[in-house]
Design an enzyme around this catalytic site. Sequence first.
Site, PDB file in Angstrom:
ATOM      1  N   LYS A  18       0.850  -1.185   0.000  1.00  0.00           N
ATOM      2  CA  LYS A  18       0.000   0.000   0.000  1.00  0.00           C
ATOM      3  C   LYS A  18       0.882   1.229   0.000  1.00  0.00           C
ATOM      4  O   LYS A  18       1.902   1.271   0.703  1.00  0.00           O
ATOM      5  CB  LYS A  18      -0.917   0.033   1.231  1.00  0.00           C
ATOM      6  CG  LYS A  18      -1.790   1.281   1.274  1.00  0.00           C
ATOM      7  CD  LYS A  18      -2.705   1.328   2.483  1.00  0.00           C
ATOM      8  CE  LYS A  18      -3.509   2.625   2.477  1.00  0.00           C
ATOM      9  NZ  LYS A  18      -4.444   2.710   3.605  1.00  0.00           N
ATOM     10  N   ASN A  55       6.609   5.742  -0.500  1.00  0.00           N
ATOM     11  CA  ASN A  55       7.925   5.098  -0.572  1.00  0.00           C
ATOM     12  C   ASN A  55       8.466   4.693   0.795  1.00  0.00           C
ATOM     13  O   ASN A  55       9.676   4.575   0.984  1.00  0.00           O
ATOM     14  CB  ASN A  55       8.936   6.013  -1.279  1.00  0.00           C
ATOM     15  CG  ASN A  55       8.493   6.383  -2.678  1.00  0.00           C
ATOM     16  OD1 ASN A  55       8.040   5.530  -3.445  1.00  0.00           O
ATOM     17  ND2 ASN A  55       8.592   7.662  -3.012  1.00  0.00           N
ATOM     18  N   ARG A  56       7.572   4.485   1.732  1.00  0.00           N
ATOM     19  CA  ARG A  56       7.917   4.058   3.087  1.00  0.00           C
ATOM     20  C   ARG A  56       8.766   5.085   3.842  1.00  0.00           C
ATOM     21  O   ARG A  56       9.343   4.766   4.879  1.00  0.00           O
ATOM     22  CB  ARG A  56       8.648   2.697   3.076  1.00  0.00           C
ATOM     23  CG  ARG A  56       7.772   1.539   2.584  1.00  0.00           C
ATOM     24  CD  ARG A  56       6.547   1.360   3.466  1.00  0.00           C
ATOM     25  NE  ARG A  56       5.792   0.181   3.145  1.00  0.00           N
ATOM     26  CZ  ARG A  56       4.722   0.162   2.320  1.00  0.00           C
ATOM     27  NH1 ARG A  56       4.314   1.298   1.758  1.00  0.00           N
ATOM     28  NH2 ARG A  56       4.072  -0.956   2.100  1.00  0.00           N
ATOM     29  N   LEU A  57       8.830   6.335   3.355  1.00  0.00           N
ATOM     30  CA  LEU A  57       9.540   7.392   4.083  1.00  0.00           C
ATOM     31  C   LEU A  57       8.555   8.075   5.028  1.00  0.00           C
ATOM     32  O   LEU A  57       8.244   9.268   4.890  1.00  0.00           O
ATOM     33  CB  LEU A  57      10.171   8.395   3.102  1.00  0.00           C
ATOM     34  CG  LEU A  57      11.306   7.839   2.252  1.00  0.00           C
ATOM     35  CD1 LEU A  57      11.864   8.930   1.337  1.00  0.00           C
ATOM     36  CD2 LEU A  57      12.424   7.277   3.132  1.00  0.00           C
ATOM     37  N   HIS A  58       8.039   7.304   5.987  1.00  0.00           N
ATOM     38  CA  HIS A  58       6.994   7.778   6.887  1.00  0.00           C
ATOM     39  C   HIS A  58       7.509   8.869   7.810  1.00  0.00           C
ATOM     40  O   HIS A  58       8.699   8.934   8.129  1.00  0.00           O
ATOM     41  CB  HIS A  58       6.447   6.611   7.722  1.00  0.00           C
ATOM     42  CG  HIS A  58       6.073   5.420   6.904  1.00  0.00           C
ATOM     43  ND1 HIS A  58       5.184   5.482   5.851  1.00  0.00           N
ATOM     44  CD2 HIS A  58       6.465   4.117   7.003  1.00  0.00           C
ATOM     45  CE1 HIS A  58       5.029   4.270   5.327  1.00  0.00           C
ATOM     46  NE2 HIS A  58       5.803   3.427   6.001  1.00  0.00           N
TER      47      HIS A  58
END
Length: 215
Positions: free
Chosen positions: A10, A192-195
């Site tokens: 997701k 891009n999972r750079l939360h």
Amino acid sequence: MNADLGNYRKSYEKGELLLNNVPENPMELFRNWFVEVDTHFNVDETNAMTISTIGLDGYPKSRVVLLKKYTHEGFIFYTNYESEKGKAILENPNVCLSFFWHSAERQIIIKGTAEKISENLSDGYFESRPRGSQLGAVVSNQSEVVANRQELETKLKDLEIKFEGKEIERPKHWGGFIIKPVELEFWQGRPNRLHDRIRYQLQEDYNWKIERLAP
């Protein structure tokens, strides 16, 4: 049994959380997020939270409970003090709370210390509960082994007769805990999972240290 979930993916794209736009007090950010999620996102029971404790057997255990009040001082929920959860908290009051609001792509993790609230506050909340919930608190020896469901239903019917037309008093073993936070971490999903992760830590002078964490 073998289930490969590696393809579950997701992209998180619903918001951002930056150091230059967060309040100095984390409880203000908690309130803002709670109200936003409750108002603008389709979430059932926005107040559902996971509480993790260290049990008397030394193992951590997590379960979902309902937050019933939050203030600048902390987070309040109610339970049976003689339940597995209640005993664990009374033995080791260091607990962790977490909220995960999937539709808002937000999570909050809270470390804190639990203590009983005053009896009059527990009385007031108990009196506000539906009668069925009051009876349920009296019937259930929470976390104890029962022979079957019929045993519980029979006890409930007996109590309905016993208290018909009468006020139901709060059991002394049932009441509230307040979790006073020492650390809160706010997580906002990003592409891009750079939360975004912003952590507040309580300092000795009772101010909060605010830092960004790597995702």
